[in-house]
Motif scaffolding. Structure first.
Motif, PDB file in Angstrom:
ATOM      1  N   UNK A 140      69.088  50.527  68.225  1.00 47.20           N
ATOM      2  CA  UNK A 140      68.762  49.220  68.857  1.00 47.20           C
ATOM      3  C   UNK A 140      68.372  47.791  68.013  1.00 47.20           C
ATOM      4  N   UNK A 141      67.781  47.969  66.983  1.00 47.26           N
ATOM      5  CA  UNK A 141      67.220  46.551  66.045  1.00 47.26           C
ATOM      6  C   UNK A 141      67.603  47.448  64.425  1.00 47.26           C
ATOM      7  N   UNK A 142      67.528  46.041  63.908  1.00 48.96           N
ATOM      8  CA  UNK A 142      67.251  46.436  62.346  1.00 48.96           C
ATOM      9  C   UNK A 142      66.866  45.147  62.069  1.00 48.96           C
ATOM     10  N   UNK A 143      66.123  45.217  60.545  1.00 43.86           N
ATOM     11  CA  UNK A 143      65.616  44.438  59.990  1.00 43.86           C
ATOM     12  C   UNK A 143      65.396  44.177  58.482  1.00 43.86           C
ATOM     13  N   UNK A 144      65.981  43.232  57.794  1.00 43.53           N
ATOM     14  CA  UNK A 144      65.926  43.105  56.342  1.00 43.53           C
ATOM     15  C   UNK A 144      64.279  42.758  55.565  1.00 43.53           C
ATOM     16  N   UNK A 145      64.188  43.736  54.964  1.00 42.90           N
ATOM     17  CA  UNK A 145      62.393  44.111  54.257  1.00 42.90           C
ATOM     18  C   UNK A 145      62.318  43.105  52.830  1.00 42.90           C
ATOM     19  N   UNK A 146      62.059  41.995  52.440  1.00 39.68           N
ATOM     20  CA  UNK A 146      62.206  40.982  51.027  1.00 39.68           C
ATOM     21  C   UNK A 146      61.784  42.190  49.864  1.00 39.68           C
ATOM     22  N   UNK A 147      60.714  42.490  50.937  1.00 39.71           N
ATOM     23  CA  UNK A 147      59.467  43.135  49.900  1.00 39.71           C
ATOM     24  C   UNK A 147      59.808  44.438  49.059  1.00 39.71           C
ATOM     25  N   UNK A 148      60.654  45.451  49.744  1.00 40.43           N
ATOM     26  CA  UNK A 148      60.690  46.190  48.613  1.00 40.43           C
ATOM     27  C   UNK A 148      62.055  46.713  48.723  1.00 40.43           C
ATOM     28  N   UNK A 149      63.387  45.470  49.319  1.00 40.01           N
ATOM     29  CA  UNK A 149      64.577  45.412  49.281  1.00 40.01           C
ATOM     30  C   UNK A 149      65.717  46.805  50.177  1.00 40.01           C
ATOM     31  N   UNK A 150      64.864  46.355  50.721  1.00 40.02           N
ATOM     32  CA  UNK A 150      65.534  48.127  52.382  1.00 40.02           C
ATOM     33  C   UNK A 150      66.030  46.640  53.348  1.00 40.02           C
ATOM     34  N   UNK A 151      66.677  47.909  54.334  1.00 39.57           N
ATOM     35  CA  UNK A 151      66.608  47.676  55.691  1.00 39.57           C
ATOM     36  C   UNK A 151      66.553  48.578  56.529  1.00 39.57           C
ATOM     37  N   UNK A 152      65.869  48.159  57.515  1.00 37.21           N
ATOM     38  CA  UNK A 152      64.624  49.455  58.165  1.00 37.21           C
ATOM     39  C   UNK A 152      65.735  49.210  60.259  1.00 37.21           C
ATOM     40  N   UNK A 201      61.761  55.144  73.376  1.00 33.93           N
ATOM     41  CA  UNK A 201      62.629  54.875  73.367  1.00 33.93           C
ATOM     42  C   UNK A 201      61.483  54.571  72.623  1.00 33.93           C
ATOM     43  N   UNK A 202      62.423  53.759  71.107  1.00 40.04           N
ATOM     44  CA  UNK A 202      62.491  52.405  70.471  1.00 40.04           C
ATOM     45  C   UNK A 202      63.119  51.539  70.060  1.00 40.04           C
ATOM     46  N   UNK A 203      62.475  50.135  70.153  1.00 44.28           N
ATOM     47  CA  UNK A 203      64.108  49.207  70.828  1.00 44.28           C
ATOM     48  C   UNK A 203      63.956  48.003  69.883  1.00 44.28           C
ATOM     49  N   UNK A 204      62.896  47.507  69.663  1.00 41.42           N
ATOM     50  CA  UNK A 204      62.596  46.352  68.660  1.00 41.42           C
ATOM     51  C   UNK A 204      61.847  47.221  66.831  1.00 41.42           C
ATOM     52  N   UNK A 205      61.975  46.588  65.754  1.00 39.95           N
ATOM     53  CA  UNK A 205      60.949  46.506  64.845  1.00 39.95           C
ATOM     54  C   UNK A 205      60.740  45.368  64.455  1.00 39.95           C
ATOM     55  N   UNK A 206      59.747  45.223  63.581  1.00 41.13           N
ATOM     56  CA  UNK A 206      59.592  44.125  62.423  1.00 41.13           C
ATOM     57  C   UNK A 206      59.005  44.269  62.306  1.00 41.13           C
ATOM     58  N   UNK A 211      50.827  43.818  56.472  1.00 42.75           N
ATOM     59  CA  UNK A 211      50.194  44.952  55.971  1.00 42.75           C
ATOM     60  C   UNK A 211      51.519  45.231  55.075  1.00 42.75           C
ATOM     61  N   UNK A 212      52.428  44.724  55.228  1.00 41.94           N
ATOM     62  CA  UNK A 212      54.168  45.253  54.554  1.00 41.94           C
ATOM     63  C   UNK A 212      54.680  46.628  55.467  1.00 41.94           C
ATOM     64  N   UNK A 237      53.706  51.696  61.460  1.00 49.95           N
ATOM     65  CA  UNK A 237      54.909  52.808  60.435  1.00 49.95           C
ATOM     66  C   UNK A 237      54.949  52.248  58.806  1.00 49.95           C
ATOM     67  N   UNK A 238      54.344  53.490  58.005  1.00 48.91           N
ATOM     68  CA  UNK A 238      54.380  53.364  56.401  1.00 48.91           C
ATOM     69  C   UNK A 238      56.113  52.906  56.068  1.00 48.91           C
ATOM     70  N   UNK A 239      56.128  51.872  55.601  1.00 47.06           N
ATOM     71  CA  UNK A 239      57.512  51.307  54.331  1.00 47.06           C
ATOM     72  C   UNK A 239      58.537  52.452  53.521  1.00 47.06           C
TER      73      UNK A 239
END
Length: 262
Positions: A140-152, A201-206, A211-212, A237-239
């Motif tokens: 449903x959704x994807x973001x890039x986390x620059x702190x840990x250099x990963x996609x979620x 259902x999960x539709x969005x993540x940010x 708190x990272x 949730x924890x990264x």
């Protein structure tokens, strides 16, 4: 094998359309991502198979603010139902997440692809459930986390289709820059609920910058005076572990009301 080819000329009144995976709902939408410092944008959308055979593909366009088109291609893998989910810019490349289902198989996965700004596929990998009880993944959704250099990536895992009475669990996945899945977690708001209708259902993540950690919304099963209802998913949730830091559904006291997050 993925095939890319030039799309037909765009009409000024064309309607971009992709798939929204909330039950059986179709929405007119597309994913647009700005290219920093270029004054240009990239857009992906689902290009539905006009024959009705389900061999859908993804249309990629790069354009500027004046409407000039610099790239216009279709990304397609024959025999696969490909549909747009999300487009995320990072470091001169674009991560395209898409619905991926071999036609006639009944199996649904999340396809992750790196594209250049012209829509060429640079790398590709599949996000697969591995859980025989919830084997289909509807992203449903994807973001890039620059702190840990990963996609979620977030979405919904099911034991079949995406109809209201299908058993569901929300999922969150961590994908590295080599497109490998480093973690995949499932969340069931109440295993005893949702026998008739399941709203997990999960539709969005940010990113929660303070708190990272990752904030996830969508919908959950709630109990209102003994009645099974839908509430808003409100979860952090924890990264790394993806364990819930807190999970407090938003549900108003009116027993006849239902709330759904987007």
């Amino acid at each position: 094998m993925l095939f890319m080819f030039a799309a037909a000329a765009l009409c000024s009144n064309a309607t971009a359309q992709s798939q929204a995976y909330f039950y059986n709902e179709n929405m007119s939408q597309s994913t647009v991502e700005a290219l920093p410092g270029m004054g240009q944008y990239c857009m992906t959308e689902t290009r539905y198979d006009p024959t009705g055979a389900g061999d859908n593909s993804i249309h990629f366009t790069r354009y500027d603010q004046a409407g000039n088109i610099f790239a216009d291609v279709v990304i397609d893998e024959p025999g696969i139902d490909d549909r747009n989910i999300d487009l995320t810019y990072v470091g001169g490349r674009l991560l395209l997440t898409s619905y991926y289902s071999p036609i006639g198989s009944g199996n649904v996965m999340v396809n992750t692809m790196f594209l250049d700004i012209n829509g060429n596929v640079l790398a590709q990998n599949l996000l697969v459930s591995g859980d025989p009880g919830f084997y289909n993944l509807y992203g449903a959704d994807a973001v890039y986390d620059p702190t840990f250099n990963q996609f979620v990536i977030c979405g919904t895992a099911t034991n079949g289709d995406f109809l209201p009475n299908t058993k569901k669990q929300a999922f969150v996945a961590i994908v590295d820059l080599a497109l490998n899945t480093n973690n995949l977690a499932f969340y069931d708001s109440d295993p005893m609920l949702g026998v008739a209708l399941d709203y997990d259902i999960a539709t969005r993540i940010s990113l929660n910058n303070a708190t990272n950690r990752y904030y996830v919304t969508g919908s959950v099963n709630v109990d209102k005076n003994g009645s099974h209802m839908m509430g808003v998913r409100n979860m952090l949730v924890d990264p790394f572990t993806l364990a819930t830091v807190w999970d407090v559904p938003i549900s108003f006291s009116n027993p006849s009301s239902e709330e759904g997050g987007v």
